[in-house]
Design an enzyme around this catalytic site. Structure first.
Site, mmCIF file in Angstrom:
data_model
loop_
_atom_site.group_PDB
_atom_site.id
_atom_site.type_symbol
_atom_site.label_atom_id
_atom_site.label_comp_id
_atom_site.label_asym_id
_atom_site.label_seq_id
_atom_site.Cartn_x
_atom_site.Cartn_y
_atom_site.Cartn_z
ATOM 1 N N ASP A 187 17.984 -13.973 -5.148
ATOM 2 C CA ASP A 187 18.828 -13.922 -3.947
ATOM 3 C C ASP A 187 20.080 -14.787 -4.090
ATOM 4 O O ASP A 187 21.198 -14.338 -3.825
ATOM 5 C CB ASP A 187 18.047 -14.379 -2.709
ATOM 6 C CG ASP A 187 17.083 -13.333 -2.196
ATOM 7 O OD1 ASP A 187 17.372 -12.133 -2.361
ATOM 8 O OD2 ASP A 187 16.051 -13.715 -1.613
ATOM 9 N N LYS A 209 7.691 -14.025 0.794
ATOM 10 C CA LYS A 209 8.417 -14.686 -0.293
ATOM 11 C C LYS A 209 7.833 -16.047 -0.675
ATOM 12 O O LYS A 209 7.921 -16.465 -1.829
ATOM 13 C CB LYS A 209 9.895 -14.834 0.063
ATOM 14 C CG LYS A 209 10.669 -13.520 0.073
ATOM 15 C CD LYS A 209 12.148 -13.772 0.315
ATOM 16 C CE LYS A 209 12.933 -12.485 0.300
ATOM 17 N NZ LYS A 209 14.398 -12.706 0.408
#
Length: 279
Positions: A102, A66
């Protein structure tokens, strides 16, 4: 022509994203398929080059890529830059843009259980100071919450995150300090892996003094009810697991790729069946 989407990570075999996204594609009659790709860190750059070369329309990014994937992209969304991590990539004519869904995915799922509360009026305790905590912290601040404190085993990490934002509505606490004032919060959020297999008997913080009707939220969704959430339920709290975060972050990514917001209930039912339980 069928469009290709996917998720990259190491490991990746456990990912439920293909089931969720392929079901959403089918329900909308879209000519698209979603695959899981095992990409090790040393192959990350070539994998991203392959996205351009093969015309892969979009990707999800999971552990451990990420952060490291960001340097291979053409553009980073401002919120993803602030969070310092990307979990979604959109390929538009060879230009790769990174997003982080997220945090907003979590916020959207949390709103489902707010009932008569509004986030801007809530006092929130966020437990943890890792990647998931960063995404949720910055996304909650964007919602204008009244108070957003961080508690972490290592207080310095929580302090660093608070100082980074210079937010007047936040302070860093030790876990012991947080336990002492836990009855002053409307919402408690565990962003750590404590309670996830194989540490099923562990809890992130004591709920001994929690108030009834406090929302106790755990971003873990496997198991769907951690020991912490079971204790919260016994205390009369409102419990909220991580299934919604997983589904909503996926739905937001889906919309960025296709321009269509998918049916949340269909996506959620797929994952619930995979987990063999109820949400």
């Amino acid at each position: 022509m069928e469009k290709l989407y996917g998720v990259i990570g190491d490991p990746i075999g456990q990912s439920m994203s293909p089931d969720m996204h392929n079901t959403a594609f089918q329900s909308l009659g879209l000519q698209a398929v979603y695959k899981a790709f095992h990409v090790t860190p040393e192959r990350l750059q070539s994998a991203i080059e392959g996205v351009r070369g093969l015309g892969i329309a979009g990707l999800n990014v999971t552990i451990p890529h990420k952060i490291s994937v960001m340097k291979y992209l053409d553009e980073i969304d401002p919120l993803a830059s602030k969070i310092g991590a990307v979990n979604t990539i959109v390929n538009k004519n060879g230009k790769l843009t990174g997003y982080n869904t997220d945090g907003i995915g979590y916020v959207n799922s949390l709103k489902e259980v707010l009932i008569d509360k509004k986030l801007e009026n809530c006092s929130i305790l966020l437990i943890g100071a890792g990647g998931a905590a960063r995404a949720i912290y910055f996304s909650l601040l964007e919602e204008g919450v009244a108070r957003l404190d961080l508690a972490n085993r290592t207080v310095e990490k929580a302090e660093a995150l608070v100082n980074e934002q210079l937010s007047s509505q936040s302070r860093a606490l030790s876990l012991a300090e947080a336990e002492g004032v836990i009855n002053t919060y409307d919402i408690l959020i565990n962003t750590t892996s404590i309670g996830m297999y194989p540490n099923l008997e562990e809890i992130p913080i004591s709920l001994e003094n929690v108030n009834e009707n406090t929302i106790v939220s755990d971003i873990i969704y496997n198991p769907m009810q951690t020991k912490w959430l079971k204790e919260a339920n016994d205390k009369g709290a409102i419990t909220h697991n991580g299934l919604g975060m997983f589904v909503f972050q996926g739905a937001i990514a889906f919309e960025k790729w296709t321009g269509i917001y998918p049916d949340i209930d269909i996506m959620k039912s797929v994952i619930t069946r995979k987990l063999g339980g109820i949400s």
